[in-house]
Write a protein that holds these residues in place. Structure first.
Motif, PDB file in Angstrom:
ATOM      1  N   MET A   1       0.844  -1.187   0.000  1.00  0.00           N
ATOM      2  CA  MET A   1       0.000   0.000   0.000  1.00  0.00           C
ATOM      3  C   MET A   1       0.888   1.248   0.000  1.00  0.00           C
ATOM      4  SD  MET A   1      -3.199   1.102   2.393  1.00  0.00           S
ATOM      5  CE  MET A   1      -4.181  -0.116   1.591  1.00  0.00           C
ATOM      6  N   ILE A   2       0.444   2.278  -0.645  1.00  0.00           N
ATOM      7  CA  ILE A   2       1.194   3.520  -0.734  1.00  0.00           C
ATOM      8  C   ILE A   2       1.049   4.306   0.566  1.00  0.00           C
ATOM      9  CG2 ILE A   2       1.246   5.750  -1.892  1.00  0.00           C
ATOM     10  CD1 ILE A   2       0.600   4.323  -4.455  1.00  0.00           C
ATOM     11  N   ASP A   3       2.135   4.882   1.006  1.00  0.00           N
ATOM     12  CA  ASP A   3       2.152   5.724   2.200  1.00  0.00           C
ATOM     13  C   ASP A   3       1.904   7.164   1.765  1.00  0.00           C
ATOM     14  OD1 ASP A   3       2.708   7.211   4.456  1.00  0.00           O
ATOM     15  OD2 ASP A   3       4.673   6.305   4.817  1.00  0.00           O
ATOM     16  N   ARG A   4       0.739   7.719   2.131  1.00  0.00           N
ATOM     17  CA  ARG A   4       0.376   9.077   1.730  1.00  0.00           C
ATOM     18  C   ARG A   4       1.348  10.126   2.258  1.00  0.00           C
ATOM     19  NH1 ARG A   4      -4.416   9.381  -0.704  1.00  0.00           N
ATOM     20  NH2 ARG A   4      -4.448  11.626  -0.555  1.00  0.00           N
ATOM     21  N   ASN A   5       2.055   9.812   3.323  1.00  0.00           N
ATOM     22  CA  ASN A   5       2.956  10.781   3.938  1.00  0.00           C
ATOM     23  C   ASN A   5       4.387  10.686   3.422  1.00  0.00           C
ATOM     24  OD1 ASN A   5       1.036  12.006   5.695  1.00  0.00           O
ATOM     25  ND2 ASN A   5       1.074  10.137   6.904  1.00  0.00           N
ATOM     26  N   LYS A   6       4.665   9.713   2.601  1.00  0.00           N
ATOM     27  CA  LYS A   6       5.997   9.551   2.047  1.00  0.00           C
ATOM     28  C   LYS A   6       6.261  10.658   1.033  1.00  0.00           C
ATOM     29  CE  LYS A   6       8.846   5.881   0.137  1.00  0.00           C
ATOM     30  NZ  LYS A   6       8.818   4.532  -0.430  1.00  0.00           N
ATOM     31  N   GLU A   7       7.435  11.237   1.073  1.00  0.00           N
ATOM     32  CA  GLU A   7       7.769  12.347   0.182  1.00  0.00           C
ATOM     33  C   GLU A   7       7.926  11.921  -1.271  1.00  0.00           C
ATOM     34  OE1 GLU A   7      11.081  14.547   1.678  1.00  0.00           O
ATOM     35  OE2 GLU A   7      10.091  14.921   3.594  1.00  0.00           O
ATOM     36  N   ARG A   8       8.367  10.686  -1.498  1.00  0.00           N
ATOM     37  CA  ARG A   8       8.556  10.185  -2.858  1.00  0.00           C
ATOM     38  C   ARG A   8       7.886   8.834  -2.990  1.00  0.00           C
ATOM     39  NH1 ARG A   8      14.665   9.958  -4.301  1.00  0.00           N
ATOM     40  NH2 ARG A   8      13.728   9.202  -6.213  1.00  0.00           N
ATOM     41  N   GLN A   9       7.332   8.583  -4.158  1.00  0.00           N
ATOM     42  CA  GLN A   9       6.711   7.301  -4.473  1.00  0.00           C
ATOM     43  C   GLN A   9       7.403   6.728  -5.705  1.00  0.00           C
ATOM     44  OE1 GLN A   9       4.407   6.025  -2.520  1.00  0.00           O
ATOM     45  NE2 GLN A   9       3.914   7.854  -1.349  1.00  0.00           N
ATOM     46  N   ALA A  10       7.312   5.444  -5.860  1.00  0.00           N
ATOM     47  CA  ALA A  10       7.802   4.815  -7.083  1.00  0.00           C
ATOM     48  C   ALA A  10       6.939   5.304  -8.247  1.00  0.00           C
ATOM     49  CB  ALA A  10       7.721   3.298  -6.966  1.00  0.00           C
ATOM     50  N   VAL A  11       7.550   5.501  -9.383  1.00  0.00           N
ATOM     51  CA  VAL A  11       6.819   5.939 -10.571  1.00  0.00           C
ATOM     52  C   VAL A  11       6.428   4.707 -11.366  1.00  0.00           C
ATOM     53  CG1 VAL A  11       6.909   7.293 -12.696  1.00  0.00           C
ATOM     54  CG2 VAL A  11       8.061   8.124 -10.634  1.00  0.00           C
ATOM     55  N   PRO A  12       5.118   4.428 -11.446  1.00  0.00           N
ATOM     56  CA  PRO A  12       4.685   3.239 -12.184  1.00  0.00           C
ATOM     57  C   PRO A  12       4.809   3.438 -13.697  1.00  0.00           C
ATOM     58  CG  PRO A  12       2.790   4.476 -11.414  1.00  0.00           C
ATOM     59  CD  PRO A  12       4.011   5.153 -10.844  1.00  0.00           C
ATOM     60  N   THR A  13       4.814   2.328 -14.399  1.00  0.00           N
ATOM     61  CA  THR A  13       4.836   2.348 -15.858  1.00  0.00           C
ATOM     62  C   THR A  13       3.450   1.978 -16.358  1.00  0.00           C
ATOM     63  OG1 THR A  13       7.153   1.709 -15.863  1.00  0.00           O
ATOM     64  CG2 THR A  13       5.925   1.344 -17.902  1.00  0.00           C
ATOM     65  N   ASP A  14       2.957   2.740 -17.325  1.00  0.00           N
ATOM     66  CA  ASP A  14       1.669   2.439 -17.942  1.00  0.00           C
ATOM     67  C   ASP A  14       1.882   1.233 -18.856  1.00  0.00           C
ATOM     68  OD1 ASP A  14      -0.583   2.299 -19.632  1.00  0.00           O
ATOM     69  OD2 ASP A  14      -0.926   4.456 -19.435  1.00  0.00           O
ATOM     70  N   PRO A  15       1.208   0.109 -18.590  1.00  0.00           N
ATOM     71  CA  PRO A  15       1.439  -1.091 -19.411  1.00  0.00           C
ATOM     72  C   PRO A  15       1.017  -0.913 -20.871  1.00  0.00           C
ATOM     73  CG  PRO A  15      -0.397  -1.437 -17.899  1.00  0.00           C
ATOM     74  CD  PRO A  15       0.222  -0.108 -17.549  1.00  0.00           C
ATOM     75  N   LYS A  16       0.114   0.020 -21.132  1.00  0.00           N
ATOM     76  CA  LYS A  16      -0.336   0.233 -22.517  1.00  0.00           C
ATOM     77  C   LYS A  16       0.707   0.965 -23.351  1.00  0.00           C
ATOM     78  CE  LYS A  16      -5.166   0.439 -21.148  1.00  0.00           C
ATOM     79  NZ  LYS A  16      -6.298   1.319 -20.927  1.00  0.00           N
ATOM     80  N   THR A  17       1.433   1.902 -22.718  1.00  0.00           N
ATOM     81  CA  THR A  17       2.371   2.728 -23.472  1.00  0.00           C
ATOM     82  C   THR A  17       3.832   2.419 -23.162  1.00  0.00           C
ATOM     83  OG1 THR A  17       2.439   4.470 -21.788  1.00  0.00           O
ATOM     84  CG2 THR A  17       0.704   4.632 -23.481  1.00  0.00           C
ATOM     85  N   GLY A  18       4.077   1.800 -22.009  1.00  0.00           N
ATOM     86  CA  GLY A  18       5.452   1.556 -21.588  1.00  0.00           C
ATOM     87  C   GLY A  18       6.132   2.794 -21.023  1.00  0.00           C
ATOM     88  N   LYS A  19       5.392   3.900 -20.952  1.00  0.00           N
ATOM     89  CA  LYS A  19       5.947   5.155 -20.438  1.00  0.00           C
ATOM     90  C   LYS A  19       5.610   5.307 -18.959  1.00  0.00           C
ATOM     91  CE  LYS A  19       4.481   8.616 -22.705  1.00  0.00           C
ATOM     92  NZ  LYS A  19       3.856   9.654 -23.521  1.00  0.00           N
ATOM     93  N   PRO A  20       6.389   6.111 -18.247  1.00  0.00           N
ATOM     94  CA  PRO A  20       6.038   6.398 -16.856  1.00  0.00           C
ATOM     95  C   PRO A  20       4.650   7.028 -16.781  1.00  0.00           C
ATOM     96  CG  PRO A  20       8.228   7.223 -17.358  1.00  0.00           C
ATOM     97  CD  PRO A  20       7.602   6.791 -18.664  1.00  0.00           C
ATOM     98  N   TYR A  21       3.863   6.612 -15.774  1.00  0.00           N
ATOM     99  CA  TYR A  21       2.535   7.177 -15.561  1.00  0.00           C
ATOM    100  C   TYR A  21       2.631   8.167 -14.413  1.00  0.00           C
ATOM    101  CZ  TYR A  21      -2.429   7.692 -14.705  1.00  0.00           C
ATOM    102  OH  TYR A  21      -3.685   8.214 -14.547  1.00  0.00           O
ATOM    103  N   ILE A  22       2.483   9.431 -14.719  1.00  0.00           N
ATOM    104  CA  ILE A  22       2.596  10.505 -13.731  1.00  0.00           C
ATOM    105  C   ILE A  22       1.187  11.034 -13.467  1.00  0.00           C
ATOM    106  CG2 ILE A  22       3.644  12.723 -13.169  1.00  0.00           C
ATOM    107  CD1 ILE A  22       5.695  10.477 -13.538  1.00  0.00           C
ATOM    108  N   ASN A  23       0.543  10.506 -12.410  1.00  0.00           N
ATOM    109  CA  ASN A  23      -0.831  10.913 -12.119  1.00  0.00           C
ATOM    110  C   ASN A  23      -0.895  12.390 -11.765  1.00  0.00           C
ATOM    111  OD1 ASN A  23      -3.634   9.840 -11.788  1.00  0.00           O
ATOM    112  ND2 ASN A  23      -3.388  10.942  -9.868  1.00  0.00           N
ATOM    113  N   THR A  24      -1.878  13.066 -12.335  1.00  0.00           N
ATOM    114  CA  THR A  24      -2.031  14.501 -12.157  1.00  0.00           C
ATOM    115  C   THR A  24      -3.490  14.835 -11.955  1.00  0.00           C
ATOM    116  OG1 THR A  24      -0.151  14.864 -13.640  1.00  0.00           O
ATOM    117  CG2 THR A  24      -1.609  16.746 -13.263  1.00  0.00           C
ATOM    118  N   VAL A  25      -3.762  15.678 -10.955  1.00  0.00           N
ATOM    119  CA  VAL A  25      -5.073  16.279 -10.792  1.00  0.00           C
ATOM    120  C   VAL A  25      -4.894  17.755 -11.117  1.00  0.00           C
ATOM    121  CG1 VAL A  25      -6.955  16.840  -9.220  1.00  0.00           C
ATOM    122  CG2 VAL A  25      -5.815  14.626  -9.044  1.00  0.00           C
ATOM    123  N   ALA A  26      -5.688  18.238 -12.056  1.00  0.00           N
ATOM    124  CA  ALA A  26      -5.609  19.629 -12.482  1.00  0.00           C
ATOM    125  C   ALA A  26      -6.899  20.347 -12.143  1.00  0.00           C
ATOM    126  CB  ALA A  26      -5.376  19.703 -13.990  1.00  0.00           C
ATOM    127  N   ALA A  27      -6.746  21.598 -11.724  1.00  0.00           N
ATOM    128  CA  ALA A  27      -7.884  22.507 -11.594  1.00  0.00           C
ATOM    129  C   ALA A  27      -7.661  23.572 -12.653  1.00  0.00           C
ATOM    130  CB  ALA A  27      -7.942  23.127 -10.201  1.00  0.00           C
TER     131      ALA A  27
END
Length: 144
Positions: free
Chosen positions: A1-27
């Motif tokens: 499980m991901i630790d919400r308080n951790k300063e850094r997380q592992a960057v997952p790879t999108d299996p469809k594209t093979g590229k890093p998946y950088i989740n973003t919430v935009a306003a």
């Protein structure tokens, strides 16, 4: 499980594209200048592009929130901006990004976490709340 308080997380790879998946919430708020007092019709054109994008989104009185991979979110913001700027309107864009690798489903999880903390009467450390949203990376869970 991901630790919400951790300063850094592992960057997952999108299996469809093979590229890093950088989740973003935009306003984002997109509106033309110099067209009069009522902007709703113009704003609706930009929001329509966002809603048609297929990315999770929600609109409130001030912004439209969008969630997805950083590249996808920025593409949608550009396309929504071009709905007005491409017609020759001077267009203003207010954009705020929360870029959080390793997380997903945050467009709804953030509000749930705050509600949970308020309902429990403990607005202290979020880690104590036990709410993590859909913390799985895209390669271990379906993207919203």
């Amino acid at each position: 499980m991901i630790d919400r308080n951790k300063e850094r997380q592992a960057v997952p790879t999108d299996p469809k594209t093979g590229k890093p998946y950088i989740n973003t919430v935009a306003a984002v708020a997109i509106a033309p200048s110099g067209v009069g007092a009522e902007l709703s019709g113009y704003v609706a054109q930009a929001v329509g592009v966002i809603r048609d994008s297929g990315l999770p989104n929600e609109t409130n009185a001030m912004f439209t929130n969008i969630e997805g991979d950083l590249d996808e979110v920025l593409r949608v913001v550009r396309d929504a901006t071009m709905a007005l700027a491409g017609k020759g309107y001077r267009t203003g864009v207010s954009l705020k990004l929360d870029i959080r690798p390793g997380f997903s489903g945050q467009i709804h999880a953030k509000a749930k976490l705050v509600d949970h903390l308020l309902n429990d009467g403990d607005a202290g450390d979020a880690a104590d709340a036990g709410i993590h949203g859909n913390d799985a990376a895209p390669d271990t869970a379906a993207r919203a």
